[in-house]
Design a protein around this motif. Sequence first.
Motif, PDB file in Angstrom:
ATOM      1  N   UNK A  38     -35.848  51.682 -26.142  1.00  0.00           N
ATOM      2  CA  UNK A  38     -37.317  51.648 -26.101  1.00  0.00           C
ATOM      3  C   UNK A  38     -37.821  50.276 -25.662  1.00  0.00           C
ATOM      4  N   UNK A  39     -37.288  49.224 -26.256  1.00  0.00           N
ATOM      5  CA  UNK A  39     -37.718  47.867 -25.917  1.00  0.00           C
ATOM      6  C   UNK A  39     -37.396  47.522 -24.465  1.00  0.00           C
ATOM      7  N   UNK A  40     -36.238  47.894 -24.032  1.00  0.00           N
ATOM      8  CA  UNK A  40     -35.851  47.583 -22.655  1.00  0.00           C
ATOM      9  C   UNK A  40     -36.730  48.331 -21.652  1.00  0.00           C
ATOM     10  N   UNK A  41     -36.953  49.603 -21.885  1.00  0.00           N
ATOM     11  CA  UNK A  41     -37.784  50.377 -20.955  1.00  0.00           C
ATOM     12  C   UNK A  41     -39.218  49.865 -20.934  1.00  0.00           C
ATOM     13  N   UNK A  42     -39.746  49.545 -22.095  1.00  0.00           N
ATOM     14  CA  UNK A  42     -41.126  49.034 -22.158  1.00  0.00           C
ATOM     15  C   UNK A  42     -41.231  47.663 -21.491  1.00  0.00           C
ATOM     16  N   UNK A  43     -40.209  46.830 -21.657  1.00  0.00           N
ATOM     17  CA  UNK A  43     -40.265  45.500 -21.033  1.00  0.00           C
ATOM     18  C   UNK A  43     -40.156  45.603 -19.512  1.00  0.00           C
ATOM     19  N   UNK A  44     -39.383  46.550 -19.026  1.00  0.00           N
ATOM     20  CA  UNK A  44     -39.272  46.775 -17.586  1.00  0.00           C
ATOM     21  C   UNK A  44     -40.594  47.269 -17.016  1.00  0.00           C
ATOM     22  N   UNK A  45     -41.330  48.041 -17.809  1.00  0.00           N
ATOM     23  CA  UNK A  45     -42.581  48.603 -17.299  1.00  0.00           C
ATOM     24  C   UNK A  45     -43.648  47.536 -17.054  1.00  0.00           C
ATOM     25  N   UNK A  46     -43.540  46.377 -17.705  1.00  0.00           N
ATOM     26  CA  UNK A  46     -44.552  45.332 -17.510  1.00  0.00           C
ATOM     27  C   UNK A  46     -44.533  44.820 -16.069  1.00  0.00           C
ATOM     28  N   UNK A  47     -43.440  44.212 -15.589  1.00  0.00           N
ATOM     29  CA  UNK A  47     -43.465  43.754 -14.191  1.00  0.00           C
ATOM     30  C   UNK A  47     -43.551  44.910 -13.197  1.00  0.00           C
ATOM     31  N   UNK A  48     -43.007  46.057 -13.566  1.00  0.00           N
ATOM     32  CA  UNK A  48     -43.050  47.207 -12.659  1.00  0.00           C
ATOM     33  C   UNK A  48     -44.480  47.686 -12.424  1.00  0.00           C
ATOM     34  N   UNK A  49     -45.276  47.761 -13.481  1.00  0.00           N
ATOM     35  CA  UNK A  49     -46.665  48.199 -13.318  1.00  0.00           C
ATOM     36  C   UNK A  49     -47.505  47.162 -12.583  1.00  0.00           C
ATOM     37  N   UNK A  50     -47.201  45.891 -12.790  1.00  0.00           N
ATOM     38  CA  UNK A  50     -47.903  44.848 -12.041  1.00  0.00           C
ATOM     39  C   UNK A  50     -47.598  45.007 -10.551  1.00  0.00           C
ATOM     40  N   UNK A  51     -46.330  45.197 -10.233  1.00  0.00           N
ATOM     41  CA  UNK A  51     -45.928  45.367  -8.833  1.00  0.00           C
ATOM     42  C   UNK A  51     -46.547  46.623  -8.226  1.00  0.00           C
ATOM     43  N   UNK A  52     -46.492  47.727  -8.945  1.00  0.00           N
ATOM     44  CA  UNK A  52     -47.052  48.965  -8.411  1.00  0.00           C
ATOM     45  C   UNK A  52     -48.559  48.862  -8.243  1.00  0.00           C
ATOM     46  N   UNK A  53     -49.227  48.266  -9.215  1.00  0.00           N
ATOM     47  CA  UNK A  53     -50.675  48.101  -9.111  1.00  0.00           C
ATOM     48  C   UNK A  53     -51.074  47.212  -7.950  1.00  0.00           C
ATOM     49  N   UNK A  54     -50.268  46.191  -7.700  1.00  0.00           N
ATOM     50  CA  UNK A  54     -50.561  45.263  -6.601  1.00  0.00           C
ATOM     51  C   UNK A  54     -50.506  45.965  -5.248  1.00  0.00           C
ATOM     52  N   UNK A  55     -49.767  47.056  -5.169  1.00  0.00           N
ATOM     53  CA  UNK A  55     -49.642  47.774  -3.904  1.00  0.00           C
ATOM     54  C   UNK A  55     -50.853  48.669  -3.619  1.00  0.00           C
ATOM     55  N   UNK A  75     -47.005  48.021 -27.151  1.00  0.00           N
ATOM     56  CA  UNK A  75     -45.888  48.869 -27.567  1.00  0.00           C
ATOM     57  C   UNK A  75     -44.696  47.984 -27.953  1.00  0.00           C
ATOM     58  N   UNK A  76     -44.408  46.989 -27.131  1.00  0.00           N
ATOM     59  CA  UNK A  76     -43.300  46.072 -27.417  1.00  0.00           C
ATOM     60  C   UNK A  76     -43.563  45.287 -28.687  1.00  0.00           C
ATOM     61  N   UNK A  77     -44.794  44.832 -28.874  1.00  0.00           N
ATOM     62  CA  UNK A  77     -45.117  44.084 -30.098  1.00  0.00           C
ATOM     63  C   UNK A  77     -44.795  44.914 -31.329  1.00  0.00           C
ATOM     64  N   UNK A  78     -45.193  46.176 -31.308  1.00  0.00           N
ATOM     65  CA  UNK A  78     -44.924  47.067 -32.434  1.00  0.00           C
ATOM     66  C   UNK A  78     -43.422  47.236 -32.644  1.00  0.00           C
TER      67      UNK A  78
END
Length: 116
Positions: A38-55, A75-78
């Motif tokens: 869960x932590x790994x997937x959520x942490x990956x989603x942070x830079x991934x969503x920034x990159x996708x949004x930038x496009x 989610x990660x904080x929790x």
Amino acid sequence: MHRFKDLEIWKQSRLFCKDIYEITSFFPEAEKFGLTSQLRRASISIPSNIAEGASRKSNKDFTRFLEITIGSCYEIETQLLIANDLGFLNEENLNSLLLKLEVIIKMTSKFKSTLK
């Protein structure tokens, strides 16, 4: 469109993702498909969503991806707090990760406000 590789929030979130991978490598093997995943997937989603949004072509679309990014941060904080409750993280590691996460949240929120 924005050049995501030039964004400091993207750079910081990649470093944070690395931190999450390193710290979860010490979690119990039984957590491989639980908190570790869960932590790994959520942490990956942070830079991934920034990159996708930038496009995206509009700032409105980019803003939506930044909102998802902030959601992943909370989610990660929790999950980090739960990992601490279970004894998988010590206070020093927890506080260090939470501080880095707080910086990412603030940077993302501030950047998001400039897109309006």
